[in-house]
Write a protein that holds these residues in place. Structure first.
Motif, short mmCIF file in Angstrom:
data_model
loop_
_atom_site.label_atom_id
_atom_site.label_comp_id
_atom_site.label_asym_id
_atom_site.label_seq_id
_atom_site.Cartn_x
_atom_site.Cartn_y
_atom_site.Cartn_z
N ALA A 110 96.97 -51.20 107.97
CA ALA A 110 96.93 -50.54 109.27
C ALA A 110 96.92 -51.57 110.39
O ALA A 110 97.54 -51.38 111.44
CB ALA A 110 95.69 -49.65 109.36
N LEU A 111 96.24 -52.69 110.16
CA LEU A 111 96.23 -53.76 111.14
C LEU A 111 97.66 -54.23 111.41
O LEU A 111 98.09 -54.39 112.55
CB LEU A 111 95.37 -54.92 110.60
CG LEU A 111 95.13 -56.10 111.53
CD1 LEU A 111 94.21 -55.69 112.66
CD2 LEU A 111 94.52 -57.27 110.77
N GLY A 112 98.41 -54.41 110.34
CA GLY A 112 99.79 -54.86 110.48
C GLY A 112 100.66 -53.83 111.18
O GLY A 112 101.40 -54.16 112.10
N LEU A 113 100.55 -52.57 110.78
CA LEU A 113 101.45 -51.54 111.29
C LEU A 113 101.03 -51.02 112.67
O LEU A 113 101.77 -51.14 113.64
CB LEU A 113 101.52 -50.38 110.30
CG LEU A 113 102.45 -49.24 110.71
CD1 LEU A 113 103.90 -49.69 110.58
CD2 LEU A 113 102.21 -48.02 109.86
N LEU A 135 107.33 -44.66 102.28
CA LEU A 135 108.13 -45.84 102.62
C LEU A 135 107.35 -46.78 103.52
O LEU A 135 107.34 -47.99 103.31
CB LEU A 135 109.43 -45.41 103.31
CG LEU A 135 110.57 -45.08 102.35
CD1 LEU A 135 111.83 -44.75 103.13
CD2 LEU A 135 110.83 -46.24 101.40
N VAL A 136 106.67 -46.18 104.53
CA VAL A 136 105.88 -47.02 105.44
C VAL A 136 104.83 -47.80 104.65
O VAL A 136 104.70 -49.02 104.77
CB VAL A 136 105.21 -46.15 106.52
CG1 VAL A 136 104.16 -46.93 107.26
CG2 VAL A 136 106.25 -45.61 107.47
N LEU A 137 104.11 -47.08 103.79
CA LEU A 137 103.07 -47.74 103.03
C LEU A 137 103.64 -48.82 102.12
O LEU A 137 103.12 -49.92 102.02
CB LEU A 137 102.31 -46.72 102.19
CG LEU A 137 101.21 -45.98 102.95
CD1 LEU A 137 100.61 -44.89 102.09
CD2 LEU A 137 100.13 -46.97 103.37
N LEU A 138 104.75 -48.47 101.48
CA LEU A 138 105.34 -49.42 100.55
C LEU A 138 105.83 -50.67 101.28
O LEU A 138 105.61 -51.79 100.83
CB LEU A 138 106.50 -48.78 99.78
CG LEU A 138 106.08 -47.85 98.65
CD1 LEU A 138 107.30 -47.32 97.92
CD2 LEU A 138 105.15 -48.57 97.69
N SER A 139 106.48 -50.44 102.44
CA SER A 139 107.01 -51.61 103.13
C SER A 139 105.87 -52.48 103.65
O SER A 139 105.96 -53.71 103.65
CB SER A 139 107.94 -51.18 104.26
OG SER A 139 107.23 -50.42 105.19
#
Lengths: 265, 307, 301
Positions: B132-135, C30-34
């Motif tokens: 979450a920090l990254g995204l 996909l978000v989690l995987l990437s």
């Protein structure tokens, strides 16, 4: 009233008896499932319990090996006398009863173990460790259940590899390996095809020499085909008990006649 | 052997019964021991915290003086973050559960999704924090805010809700589905008119359990930058000017109950330990209430539906 | 024809739902995987032998996971030793002995409530009992016991569910040949439910691996530059339990510590530690899935 009719319909001369049911009442919680049952189980004979769904025949059968003790809220009154001892008395350990009276269930229920271990389990439970003795008893039981020739080369395969009819015969072997006095059969063929049914019926007739058999059956034809004595039950009461021929050809109670002729049921 | 005398038979049974009884007694003793220890300690925590549990405690900001410190910012933060989490996680989780159970049952896509979800459910929560920090913080520039926290925790509990929904739907007997199809219902009507209402109790229970897990999380929130010392509330959602609502509160920094508690536990003064105990007591009461609600819902909704 | 319009409308509604659901799921995954992939890429340069055999350091490039992974292994092993036998025993007891009594109801309510209590509360409770009352100190032993408490309700719940899934007909068959309750449990209930119980236990363990809050509360350190004493000694009796008394840290705490430091070098360390944690939990999940598959295949009803 019922009791009077019942005593009329009893056979006059008694064969040798292994178990005597005296004023048996059974309750599931508040539900009075068996009402004042009185009859007896002739030794080395096949006694069939028949009657429409919900009449209490399976409930009665499960009294004989105290299966009802496994679930809370069940209560017995009266007695089932075996060798002069009341086996449904709370003083008698249900395990002791089950060691002398074994059971075959409606659906084949082998353990998820090998064929050999399924049969041997009744011996292992008793703490028997002698391998040659177990081997010998397992073979005897499988022969007695007419299964030996089919499985002797794969005793250590899973019991689930067997067909339904074979599984049920395996369950019979499991039930007779400990030389019980009585074997209870709860609709043993209801989940099987006609050919497997036939072989199980023949097997039961051949077992008579060794043990006494009590069988619950849905099928009147089955009861007529091979049982020696028949008890007809209706709404938790024992309506009629006599030798099978008399019950089927010359029933003394109108309800029995109606059931046998297919008018109720 | 098998033709034992009655005495031998009874002797044999007695030996076996003793083993059963030993286990019964041992089992009960162990359970009691464990439960009593935990209960006694929880009670102790309540007793330690009780003197601090006053009106003032709930409506004061943290402070350097233990007797003035309170959990105002913390419980408001927990409430707001939980709301955000629920808003994101519940619709997506329930929809995914329905899709996987009723539509995507076979096929490689469903298998892939299934493996991923069950794996995600086992990933440690701190990893979610790092992701979450990254995204959210670095890529999407959402800042160390309530919005980020809500999104993070909803990622965390999403797999739990999906699994609970699937299990609830799977428990509905096929005969009921067939009955609805036999009347000409479309798949969607079967889902909307039957599956969802019948499984609602179990789904809600699963959601509450998931939320009560989210309430206690600290690691991922600290990772994304929750603060431990906050002496103000987020902006109010309503304003006096048109359009009368504001979403500025989404961008506010925040703290939550367990972080506040954590902060107090790590201080040396005994007075702060009492604060921690008091915050712990509040947290326990919150989760027990949620659990109670879950049990009640299950009971109520199950009573209406039996098969 | 009106019927067809109606049908068409209903079909369209359905397609919308399917499309939306699929897009949501796939994009979330996909978000989690990437992101996970990004974490692996960030951490990859640090994932070498030295990383696993070095102690933490002030220099990011020298810092390693040694004390952290050893601490995790020790703490989790202890927790498993305490919680698994006790949890399974409690599950068996509740399911087979204590059913339908008021005592069982009380125990049941307590266990389900405990399973929902936040981990940090366990930390506070453990601080009170293990550190302050029993004087066990801020040690590996305390850490293991704390995590064991945390895992216990989960192990109990999964054991009960696994046992409940065994058909009554199998138990009746065993009782019908004269088995005692204990024999039914030992010969049938436990072997048949073992697969599901193990699966649940592994999930509980993999969750425990990621716990930070309760361990920090009972005093796990973030900077440890030594290992606990070896459990084997050269002198009689050749085993030593001194390691139980050692201070400790665990992988997620180490990771936590690195995240909170300034500088991208330490962030790479954190990513590497995160990658290790993810691989660890994926491996454990894989074992759980494999076990379930294997044991279910052998035990079917």
């Amino acid at each position: 009233m019922v009791e009077q009719e019942q005593s009329q319909s009893m056979v006059s001369e008694r064969p040798p008896v292994v178990a005597e049911v005296v004023d048996l009442n059974f309750f599931y919680g508040d539900f009075h499932a068996l009402k004042n049952i009185n009859f007896y189980i002739p030794a080395n004979k096949v006694t069939a319990l028949i009657g429409p769904s919900g009449c209490g025949k399976t409930t009665l059968l499960r009294c004989f090996n105290r299966m009802h003790d496994l679930y809370p809220g069940n209560r017995y009154e009266g007695g089932i006398l075996v060798n002069g001892e009341n086996i449904i008395s709370p003083k008698v350990d249900p395990i002791e009863v089950r060691m002398r009276i074994s059971m075959v269930f409606q659906k084949p229920n082998p353990f998820p173990k090998s064929i050999y271990e399924n049969v041997a389990y009744g011996l292992r439970v008793r703490g028997i460790r002698d391998k040659s003795l177990i081997d010998q008893k397992v073979e005897e039981a499988l022969r007695g259940a007419a299964l030996w020739d089919e499985v002797k080369d794969r005793l250590h395969e899973s019991a689930y590899a067997l067909s339904g009819g074979q599984q049920q015969r395996l369950c019979i072997a499991r039930a007779i390996v400990t030389d019980p006095d009585i074997v209870l059969f709860d609709e043993p063929t209801s989940a099987l095809d006609p050919i497997a049914t036939r072989s199980i019926e023949e097997l039961m007739v051949s077992l008579k020499e060794r043990v006494t058999i009590i069988i619950v059956t849905h099928s009147m034809q089955q009861a007529a085909r091979f049982s020696d004595y028949t008890a007809f039950m209706y709404m938790g009461e024992l309506i009629e008990f006599n030798d099978t021929k008399t019950v089927f050809n010359n029933a003394s109670h109108p309800q029995t006649q109606e059931y046998i002729s297919g008018k109720i049921g | 052997m098998t033709n034992w005398s009655i005495e031998e038979l009874r002797e044999n049974i007695k030996r076996r019964q003793i083993v059963s009884q030993i286990f019964a007694i041992l089992g009960l003793l162990l359970i009691f021991f464990a439960l009593f220890t935990l209960l006694a300690l929880t009670v102790k925590m309540f007793i330690d915290g009780l003197p601090r549990l006053s009106w003032k405690f709930f409506f004061s900001f943290p402070s350097r003086k233990p007797e003035e410190a309170g959990i105002f910012a913390a419980w408001v933060g927990t409430a707001v973050v939980m709301m955000m989490t629920a808003v994101f996680a519940i619709p997506i989780g329930v929809a995914s559960g329905i899709y996987l159970e009723e539509y995507g049952k076979k096929g490689w896509l469903a298998a892939l999704i299934e493996v991923n979800i069950s794996n995600l459910a086992g990933v440690p929560s701190i990893i979610y924090g790092l992701l979450a920090l990254g995204l959210f913080v670095q890529d999407w520039n959402l800042g160390e805010s309530i919005l980020t926290a809500g999104l993070t925790l909803s990622l965390l509990i999403l797999p739990v809700i999906v699994v609970a929904t699937r299990e609830a739907i799977r428990a509905i007997p096929n005969s009921l589905r067939e009955a609805a199809y036999a009347l000409g219902a479309s798949k969607w009507q079967v889902i909307w008119d039957h599956l969802l209402p019948y499984s609602l109790g179990s789904i809600l229970t699963g959601i509450i359990v998931a939320l009560s897990r989210a309430i206690g999380e600290t690691a991922p929130l600290i990772t994304i930058g929750a603060l431990t010392f906050i002496a103000f509330l987020p902006d109010p959602p309503f304003t006096s000017q048109f359009p009368y609502i504001s979403f500025a509160w989404l961008k506010s920094p925040f703290t939550v109950m367990p972080i506040q508690m954590f902060n107090w536990v790590s201080r040396p003064q005994a007075a702060f330990q009492a604060n921690a105990a008091a915050a712990g007591a509040v947290l326990v009461v919150m989760t027990l209430l949620m659990n109670g609600l879950a049990i009640y819902l299950r009971y109520r909704l199950r009573k209406g539906l039996k098969w | 024809m009106q019927g067809r319009d109606n049908l068409l409308h209903r079909r369209r509604l359905e397609k919308v739902f399917v499309a939306v659901a699929l897009v949501l799921i796939v994009s979330a995954l996909l978000v989690l995987l990437s992101l996970t992939a990004e974490m692996f890429i960030d951490g990859l340069p640090r994932l070498n032998w030295k990383f696993f055999t070095s102690f933490p350091s002030r220099h990011a490039s020298d810092a390693g996971l040694l004390s952290a992974w050893v601490g995790t292994v020790l703490v989790i092993s202890l927790a498993a030793i305490f919680s698994i036998p006790l949890g399974i025993a409690a599950g068996v007891y509740l399911e087979e002995y204590g059913r339908d009594s008021w005592l069982a109801a009380i125990i049941e309510i307590n266990v389900t409530n405990l399973a929902a209590v936040p981990p940090i509360i366990y930390g506070l409770v453990a601080l009170g009992i293990f550190v302050q009352s029993w004087n066990l100190g801020e040690t590996v032993l305390t850490g293991g016991l704390t995590i064991a408490l945390l895992m216990l309700p989960t192990v109990v719940v999964v054991s009960r569910e696994a046992i409940r899934a065994i058909p009554a007909s199998l138990k009746e068959a065993a009782y019908a040949v004269g088995a005692s309750k204990w024999q039914v449990i030992w010969d049938h209930v436990l072997p048949y439910s073992l697969g599901s119980i193990l699966t649940g236990v592994i999930v509980a363990v993999s969750r425990a691996i990621g716990e930070t809050a309760p361990l920090i509360t009972v005093g796990a350190l973030t900077y440890i530059a030594f290992l606990p004493e070896s459990p084997f000694t050269s002198k009689f009796p050749y085993v030593s339990f001194a390691w139980l008394q050692a201070p400790f840290t665990v992988v997620p705490i180490q990771m936590f510590n690195w995240i909170s430091r300034a500088g991208t070098d330490f962030q790479a360390n954190a990513a590497a530690a995160g990658a290790v944690l993810v691989i660890l939990t994926l491996l454990m999940n894989g074992v759980a899935i494999y076990l379930r598959y294997r044991l279910r295949k052998a035990v079917q009803w």
